[in-house]
Motif scaffolding. Structure first.
Motif, PDB file in Angstrom:
ATOM      1  N   THR A  96      -7.531  11.290 -46.512  1.00 21.27           N
ATOM      2  CA  THR A  96      -7.600  10.103 -45.659  1.00 21.27           C
ATOM      3  C   THR A  96      -7.234  10.431 -44.215  1.00 21.27           C
ATOM      4  O   THR A  96      -6.626  11.468 -43.924  1.00 21.27           O
ATOM      5  N   ILE A  97      -7.620   9.497 -43.333  1.00 22.76           N
ATOM      6  CA  ILE A  97      -7.299   9.638 -41.921  1.00 22.76           C
ATOM      7  C   ILE A  97      -7.130   8.232 -41.341  1.00 22.76           C
ATOM      8  O   ILE A  97      -7.786   7.282 -41.783  1.00 22.76           O
ATOM      9  N   LYS A  98      -6.267   8.074 -40.368  1.00 20.89           N
ATOM     10  CA  LYS A  98      -6.015   6.766 -39.762  1.00 20.89           C
ATOM     11  C   LYS A  98      -6.888   6.607 -38.522  1.00 20.89           C
ATOM     12  O   LYS A  98      -6.952   7.493 -37.674  1.00 20.89           O
ATOM     13  N   ILE A  99      -7.564   5.464 -38.433  1.00 20.14           N
ATOM     14  CA  ILE A  99      -8.390   5.141 -37.270  1.00 20.14           C
ATOM     15  C   ILE A  99      -7.702   4.017 -36.498  1.00 20.14           C
ATOM     16  O   ILE A  99      -7.414   2.950 -37.055  1.00 20.14           O
ATOM     17  N   ARG A 100      -7.444   4.252 -35.230  1.00 17.20           N
ATOM     18  CA  ARG A 100      -6.842   3.227 -34.370  1.00 17.20           C
ATOM     19  C   ARG A 100      -7.896   2.719 -33.398  1.00 17.20           C
ATOM     20  O   ARG A 100      -8.685   3.495 -32.864  1.00 17.20           O
ATOM     21  N   ILE A 113     -18.847   1.174 -22.965  1.00 17.03           N
ATOM     22  CA  ILE A 113     -18.829   2.624 -23.109  1.00 17.03           C
ATOM     23  C   ILE A 113     -17.703   2.962 -24.074  1.00 17.03           C
ATOM     24  O   ILE A 113     -16.808   2.149 -24.307  1.00 17.03           O
ATOM     25  N   PHE A 114     -17.742   4.144 -24.633  1.00 12.47           N
ATOM     26  CA  PHE A 114     -16.819   4.446 -25.724  1.00 12.47           C
ATOM     27  C   PHE A 114     -16.443   5.919 -25.729  1.00 12.47           C
ATOM     28  O   PHE A 114     -17.157   6.764 -25.172  1.00 12.47           O
ATOM     29  N   ASN A 115     -15.331   6.206 -26.332  1.00 13.60           N
ATOM     30  CA  ASN A 115     -14.956   7.592 -26.591  1.00 13.60           C
ATOM     31  C   ASN A 115     -13.892   7.606 -27.669  1.00 13.60           C
ATOM     32  O   ASN A 115     -13.371   6.555 -28.059  1.00 13.60           O
ATOM     33  N   VAL A 116     -13.602   8.778 -28.172  1.00 10.52           N
ATOM     34  CA  VAL A 116     -12.531   8.921 -29.154  1.00 10.52           C
ATOM     35  C   VAL A 116     -11.538   9.963 -28.664  1.00 10.52           C
ATOM     36  O   VAL A 116     -11.856  10.821 -27.839  1.00 10.52           O
ATOM     37  N   ASP A 153      -4.713  13.760 -38.072  1.00  6.79           N
ATOM     38  CA  ASP A 153      -4.442  12.689 -39.037  1.00  6.79           C
ATOM     39  C   ASP A 153      -4.617  11.293 -38.441  1.00  6.79           C
ATOM     40  O   ASP A 153      -4.466  10.290 -39.145  1.00  6.79           O
ATOM     41  N   GLU A 154      -4.957  11.209 -37.141  1.00  9.81           N
ATOM     42  CA  GLU A 154      -5.213   9.920 -36.508  1.00  9.81           C
ATOM     43  C   GLU A 154      -6.248  10.087 -35.407  1.00  9.81           C
ATOM     44  O   GLU A 154      -6.172  11.011 -34.602  1.00  9.81           O
ATOM     45  N   ILE A 155      -7.224   9.180 -35.396  1.00 10.21           N
ATOM     46  CA  ILE A 155      -8.279   9.170 -34.382  1.00 10.21           C
ATOM     47  C   ILE A 155      -8.285   7.798 -33.718  1.00 10.21           C
ATOM     48  O   ILE A 155      -8.206   6.774 -34.399  1.00 10.21           O
ATOM     49  N   THR A 156      -8.383   7.770 -32.396  1.00  9.74           N
ATOM     50  CA  THR A 156      -8.463   6.509 -31.665  1.00  9.74           C
ATOM     51  C   THR A 156      -9.881   6.298 -31.147  1.00  9.74           C
ATOM     52  O   THR A 156     -10.436   7.159 -30.469  1.00  9.74           O
ATOM     53  N   LEU A 157     -10.470   5.164 -31.522  1.00  8.35           N
ATOM     54  CA  LEU A 157     -11.778   4.755 -31.013  1.00  8.35           C
ATOM     55  C   LEU A 157     -11.546   3.731 -29.917  1.00  8.35           C
ATOM     56  O   LEU A 157     -10.951   2.684 -30.154  1.00  8.35           O
ATOM     57  N   SER A 158     -12.006   4.029 -28.717  1.00 11.04           N
ATOM     58  CA  SER A 158     -11.730   3.179 -27.562  1.00 11.04           C
ATOM     59  C   SER A 158     -13.027   2.701 -26.916  1.00 11.04           C
ATOM     60  O   SER A 158     -13.962   3.484 -26.725  1.00 11.04           O
ATOM     61  N   TYR A 159     -13.075   1.401 -26.588  1.00  7.46           N
ATOM     62  CA  TYR A 159     -14.211   0.805 -25.894  1.00  7.46           C
ATOM     63  C   TYR A 159     -13.753   0.172 -24.588  1.00  7.46           C
ATOM     64  O   TYR A 159     -12.662  -0.400 -24.525  1.00  7.46           O
TER      65      TYR A 159
END
Length: 214
Positions: A69-73, A120-123, A173-179
């Motif tokens: 598993t992985i945490k998405i913020r 627009i977006f990035n991680v 273990d954590e990825i941030t999706l930002s818009y």
């Protein structure tokens, strides 16, 4: 070299210089969309990639991953001058790598007039960008909200199992999706269907607001 030959040489040099200038201008105009396509294809600079639903791992592949598993913020921003509020419905999700998931953002137009925006977006971290795969996203098209309108905008995504084969990314273990939403001054024209064109005022034809689900 005769005067005539010298004149021809100067004219040829001038022509080549002009052609190079035109080519440089064309490259400058093309560089932005080409760079964006490159980033979306490779994840360069933390840009997420776009995938088709067929790219989602099947059940046997998921089982072979052992349930990692992985945490998405989820992060949200609006640019100065954009009269919207914009935020994720849930601030984070914990998902299995390779599993398709759905997340929602909510946007409200606070102004007294229709407003169009584009996200627009990035991680982050950047190394995770190429493994964050989006299937459906509101960021692929312009979004128009009527005065005071509130909509929910979905994002369908998964984490590519190839992240586990990357020595620099497999320990994430954590990825941030930002818009970030920016206003669009000259929105693209939206086509009107033939049925709406054919409807007369006597029939009470009425345009329905788009659900803006990208």
């Amino acid at each position: 070299m005769t005067d005539a030959a010298l004149h021809r040489a100067k004219r040829r040099t001038g022509l080549l210089t002009a052609l190079m200038a035109v080519a440089m201008i064309g490259l400058a105009y093309a560089s932005v969309p080409l760079y964006r396509l490159f980033c979306q294809a490779t994840g360069f600079g933390g840009t997420t990639g776009r995938s088709e639903a067929a790219a989602i791992p099947d059940a046997s592949h998921l089982n072979a991953l052992g349930g990692r598993t992985i945490k998405i913020r989820f992060d949200s921003n609006v640019s100065p001058g954009m009269p919207w509020t914009f935020s994720p419905v849930n601030r984070d999700q914990k998902i299995k790598i390779g599993e398709k998931r759905l997340a929602y953002y909510t946007a409200t137009n606070l102004s007294a007039a229709p407003t169009t925006g584009r996200a627009i977006f990035n991680v982050s971290p950047d190394t995770a960008g190429q493994y964050f795969r989006k299937i459906e996203c509101f960021c692929f098209t312009e979004q128009t909200l009527a005065a005071g309108e509130t909509v929910q905008m979905p994002v369908t995504y998964f984490i590519d199992p190839a992240i586990l084969d990357d020595p620099d990314a497999k320990k994430i273990d954590e990825i941030t999706l930002s818009y970030t939403f920016f206003p669009v001054d000259n929105p693209e024209a939206k086509p009107v269907s033939a049925s709406l064109n054919a409807a007369s005022p006597a029939q009470g034809a009425k345009l329905q607001p788009s659900d803006n689900r990208g």
